[in-house]
Design an enzyme around this catalytic site. Structure first.
Site, PDB file in Angstrom:
ATOM      1  N   GLU A 155       0.816  -1.206   0.000  1.00 54.41           N
ATOM      2  CA  GLU A 155       0.000   0.000   0.000  1.00 54.41           C
ATOM      3  C   GLU A 155       0.856   1.266   0.000  1.00 54.41           C
ATOM      4  O   GLU A 155       1.846   1.354   0.721  1.00 54.41           O
ATOM      5  CB  GLU A 155      -0.906   0.017   1.238  1.00 54.41           C
ATOM      6  CG  GLU A 155      -1.833   1.216   1.313  1.00 54.41           C
ATOM      7  CD  GLU A 155      -2.793   1.153   2.487  1.00 54.41           C
ATOM      8  OE1 GLU A 155      -3.703   1.996   2.544  1.00 54.41           O
ATOM      9  OE2 GLU A 155      -2.634   0.259   3.349  1.00 54.41           O
ATOM     10  N   GLU A 256     -13.025   2.462   4.056  1.00 47.23           N
ATOM     11  CA  GLU A 256     -12.046   2.771   5.098  1.00 47.23           C
ATOM     12  C   GLU A 256     -12.124   4.263   5.401  1.00 47.23           C
ATOM     13  O   GLU A 256     -11.149   4.992   5.271  1.00 47.23           O
ATOM     14  CB  GLU A 256     -10.644   2.353   4.658  1.00 47.23           C
ATOM     15  CG  GLU A 256      -9.680   2.259   5.836  1.00 47.23           C
ATOM     16  CD  GLU A 256      -8.274   1.875   5.429  1.00 47.23           C
ATOM     17  OE1 GLU A 256      -7.817   0.793   5.851  1.00 47.23           O
ATOM     18  OE2 GLU A 256      -7.633   2.640   4.680  1.00 47.23           O
TER      19      GLU A 256
END
Length: 282
Positions: A155, A256
């Site tokens: 990520e 998220e």
């Protein structure tokens, strides 16, 4: 096409946090979701008691939801830490101790994606030394993920919130995934495309989608500014998800985002009222 044709999961480490951990899977199910994801739920320990692992597994199973993503141990999240695997000394040892624990837990629930956050730069340590340690630990993580049939996710974060984190662009994260694949020969290292973090970095999101959709193993969203629900900021998230679909991405999209000053169960009013949102193909 709109939001209604997406497969959304809920990140239970940022939504429903007003509830105890073991109550969150059922809360997500009650809100109409069939899948959840998590940061490592025990930030104080990479190796929790077996009873804690069993209790969370049972809570997920009893709720009837699927675990689609799990972070390896990454230190204190939320908090100052951004990962552990590139940190010399105790933190990287804790990461290595966690690798098989996390993979076994994820595998027991059919989870197919494990996220390994890189870690901040450390004063007085050569970045090349951290990068070598990171690759070594990412290789271990990729092999553990492969053992359970999962992808290893890499990520990119953003420089404003994570100024010492070295992977702060889509190309940097994809390059690291390529290095892991080259080292293992497994081909299971994938890009975690978090549209919030990439937008905070000022990246051209349609171009990122066009360039890296084929390397993407998971997508996460939050609006910008504010990291709130879609519609609270200015990101054209519906348009971007349509671009992802047209580019070939048909996987899960993780929610998220922060719910704001309301209970998490009230933070999904932007979604079409067509629960569930949705089950993965078996």
């Amino acid at each position: 096409m709109g939001f209604e044709d997406r497969r959304f999961d809920v990140n239970l480490s940022i939504l429903f946090t007003e509830l105890p951990l073991l109550e969150r899977p059922a809360a997500a199910a009650a809100a109409g979701f069939t899948a959840v994801e998590l940061w490592w739920p025990w930030p104080d320990t990479p190796t929790p008691e077996r009873s804690a692992l069993h209790a969370l597994k049972r809570a997920i199973e009893d709720a009837g939801v699927r675990l689609t993503g799990l972070n390896f141990y990454a230190g204190q999240l939320p908090g100052p830490d951004r990962g552990a695997l590139s940190l010399p000394g105790e933190e990287s040892r804790r990461f290595r101790a966690n690798v098989d624990v996390a993979a076994d837990f994820a595998g027991s629930l059919g989870c197919t994606a494990l996220n390994a956050l890189y870690g901040n730069r450390v004063d007085g340590v050569d970045p090349a030394e951290q990068d070598a340690l990171a690759l070594e630990n990412l290789v271990l993580a990729a092999r553990a993920a492969d053992r359970i049939g999962a992808a290893l996710l890499i990520e990119a974060l953003n420089t404003a919130e994570s100024p010492r984190y070295p992977l702060v662009s889509a190309p940097a994260a994809v390059e690291m995934a390529d290095r892991v694949d080259a080292a293992t020969g497994l081909g299971n290292a994938k890009f975690l495309m978090d549209l919030y973090h990439l937008s905070m970095n000022g990246e051209d999101l349609p171009r990122v989608i066009e360039t890296y959709a084929a390397r993407t193993g998971h997508v996460q969203i939050a609006d910008n500014p504010g990291r709130g629900a879609p519609g609270t900021g200015s990101l054209p998230l519906e348009y971007l998800l349509d671009r992802l679909r047209k580019a070939g991405y048909d996987g899960w999209v993780g929610l998220e985002y922060e719910p704001g000053d309301r209970p998490s169960a009230e933070a999904f009013d932007w979604l079409p009222r067509r629960p569930p949102y949705r089950e993965a193909p078996r």
